[in-house]
Write a protein that holds these residues in place. Structure first.
Motif, PDB file in Angstrom:
ATOM      1  N   ASP A   1     -19.523 -14.272 -18.566  1.00 47.30           N
ATOM      2  CA  ASP A   1     -18.611 -13.445 -17.779  1.00 47.30           C
ATOM      3  C   ASP A   1     -18.842 -13.723 -16.294  1.00 47.30           C
ATOM      4  O   ASP A   1     -18.679 -14.846 -15.856  1.00 47.30           O
ATOM      5  CB  ASP A   1     -18.793 -11.969 -18.131  1.00 47.30           C
ATOM      6  CG  ASP A   1     -17.642 -11.106 -17.624  1.00 47.30           C
ATOM      7  OD1 ASP A   1     -16.613 -11.666 -17.191  1.00 47.30           O
ATOM      8  OD2 ASP A   1     -17.756  -9.871 -17.660  1.00 47.30           O
ATOM      9  N   LYS A   2     -19.246 -12.735 -15.530  1.00 48.94           N
ATOM     10  CA  LYS A   2     -19.417 -12.922 -14.081  1.00 48.94           C
ATOM     11  C   LYS A   2     -20.897 -13.039 -13.709  1.00 48.94           C
ATOM     12  O   LYS A   2     -21.327 -12.616 -12.631  1.00 48.94           O
ATOM     13  CB  LYS A   2     -18.751 -11.781 -13.327  1.00 48.94           C
ATOM     14  CG  LYS A   2     -17.234 -11.728 -13.565  1.00 48.94           C
ATOM     15  CD  LYS A   2     -16.599 -10.541 -12.897  1.00 48.94           C
ATOM     16  CE  LYS A   2     -15.091 -10.507 -13.152  1.00 48.94           C
ATOM     17  NZ  LYS A   2     -14.762 -10.343 -14.580  1.00 48.94           N
TER      18      LYS A   2
ATOM     19  N   MET B   1     -15.264 -17.647 -11.726  1.00 49.06           N
ATOM     20  CA  MET B   1     -15.754 -16.367 -12.197  1.00 49.06           C
ATOM     21  C   MET B   1     -15.818 -15.315 -11.094  1.00 49.06           C
ATOM     22  O   MET B   1     -16.111 -14.158 -11.364  1.00 49.06           O
ATOM     23  CB  MET B   1     -17.153 -16.539 -12.801  1.00 49.06           C
ATOM     24  CG  MET B   1     -17.210 -17.386 -14.056  1.00 49.06           C
ATOM     25  SD  MET B   1     -16.304 -16.619 -15.445  1.00 49.06           S
ATOM     26  CE  MET B   1     -14.870 -17.697 -15.523  1.00 49.06           C
TER      27      MET B   1
ATOM     28  N   GLN C   1     -13.099 -18.014 -20.984  1.00 46.66           N
ATOM     29  CA  GLN C   1     -12.052 -17.353 -20.204  1.00 46.66           C
ATOM     30  C   GLN C   1     -11.910 -18.066 -18.869  1.00 46.66           C
ATOM     31  O   GLN C   1     -12.789 -18.820 -18.453  1.00 46.66           O
ATOM     32  CB  GLN C   1     -12.408 -15.875 -19.963  1.00 46.66           C
ATOM     33  CG  GLN C   1     -13.710 -15.686 -19.191  1.00 46.66           C
ATOM     34  CD  GLN C   1     -13.961 -14.251 -18.792  1.00 46.66           C
ATOM     35  OE1 GLN C   1     -13.032 -13.547 -18.382  1.00 46.66           O
ATOM     36  NE2 GLN C   1     -15.198 -13.803 -18.912  1.00 46.66           N
TER      37      GLN C   1
ATOM     38  N   ASN D   1     -19.060 -17.954 -22.862  1.00 45.21           N
ATOM     39  CA  ASN D   1     -17.912 -17.671 -22.007  1.00 45.21           C
ATOM     40  C   ASN D   1     -16.728 -18.523 -22.455  1.00 45.21           C
ATOM     41  O   ASN D   1     -16.873 -19.722 -22.686  1.00 45.21           O
ATOM     42  CB  ASN D   1     -18.236 -17.976 -20.549  1.00 45.21           C
ATOM     43  CG  ASN D   1     -17.201 -17.391 -19.594  1.00 45.21           C
ATOM     44  OD1 ASN D   1     -17.327 -16.254 -19.142  1.00 45.21           O
ATOM     45  ND2 ASN D   1     -16.166 -18.148 -19.284  1.00 45.21           N
TER      46      ASN D   1
END
Length: 201
Positions: A155-156, A197, A70, A68
């Motif tokens: 990501d999530k 997230m 971001q 990850n």
């Protein structure tokens, strides 16, 4: 919107070590950049040391994978092998999970509200998911997650994993399960990297 932090690949190489790891660069705050890179370097150094078999020449190879990068969150895995010419070399995966705005490394317990029953909640999800995946485990091998549980963020999703032989035989590799952040949103510390997230937060 926070853009991904820039990373570059570094390498430790000796007659018995060939190991690749990341470093961050081009950050606006050079002191913060130095803090993050120092933690990565020390973490990698210890990881390599842990792969070295006592009193036996060990050949160590390793690399990394960014999971990850971001929303101000950098999460990556180091993957290593320590070969001492025995029947089964040492295999290990370890993760570092950064808030790149502060340089703080988040342990598993730091992701959740202090008064939440996160251990019990996540452990039950793990039992469900490992059963669904038909992961081969030792009898009573899975006893749930721990405050210092191995994890990374993709990501999530909160990705939780176990070391080889930790809860299952060799054939199971590194058992893991995924927890979508929306499923545990109520227990997440919104100021943690996992909180970042949560969609639309």
């Amino acid at each position: 919107m926070e853009f991904p932090v820039k990373t570059n690949t570094f390498r430790t190489i000796t007659p018995r070590i060939n190991f690749y790891y990341p470093m961050v660069y081009c950050m606006n705050n050079l002191l913060l950049q130095r803090k993050i890179n120092s933690q990565i370097y020390n973490f990698t150094k210890k990881f390599i040391s842990d792969l070295n078999y006592e009193d036996i020449p060990t050949y160590i190879m390793g690399s990394y994978e960014i999971k990850n990068n971001q929303r101000g969150v950098l999460s990556f895995n180091l993957s290593g092998l320590g070969d001492f010419k025995g029947a089964h070399p040492i295999n290990s995966i370890k993760s570092l999970n950064f808030d790149v705005d502060t340089g703080k490394v988040y342990e598993f317990k730091d992701l959740f509200k202090k008064d939440s029953d996160y251990i019990n909640i996540i452990s039950k999800i793990g039992k469900r998911e490992l059963k669904k995946q038909k992961t081969v485990l030792y009898k009573d091998g899975y006893k749930g997650v721990k405050p210092d549980q191995d994890y990374f963020i993709a990501d999530k999703n909160l990705m939780i994993y176990f070391q080889q032989y930790e809860i299952g035989p060799r054939q199971s590799g590194f058992p893991y399960f995924s927890v979508p952040v929306y499923e545990i949103e109520d227990i997440i510390d919104k100021d943690s990297i996992l909180g970042k997230m949560i969609p639309f937060l």
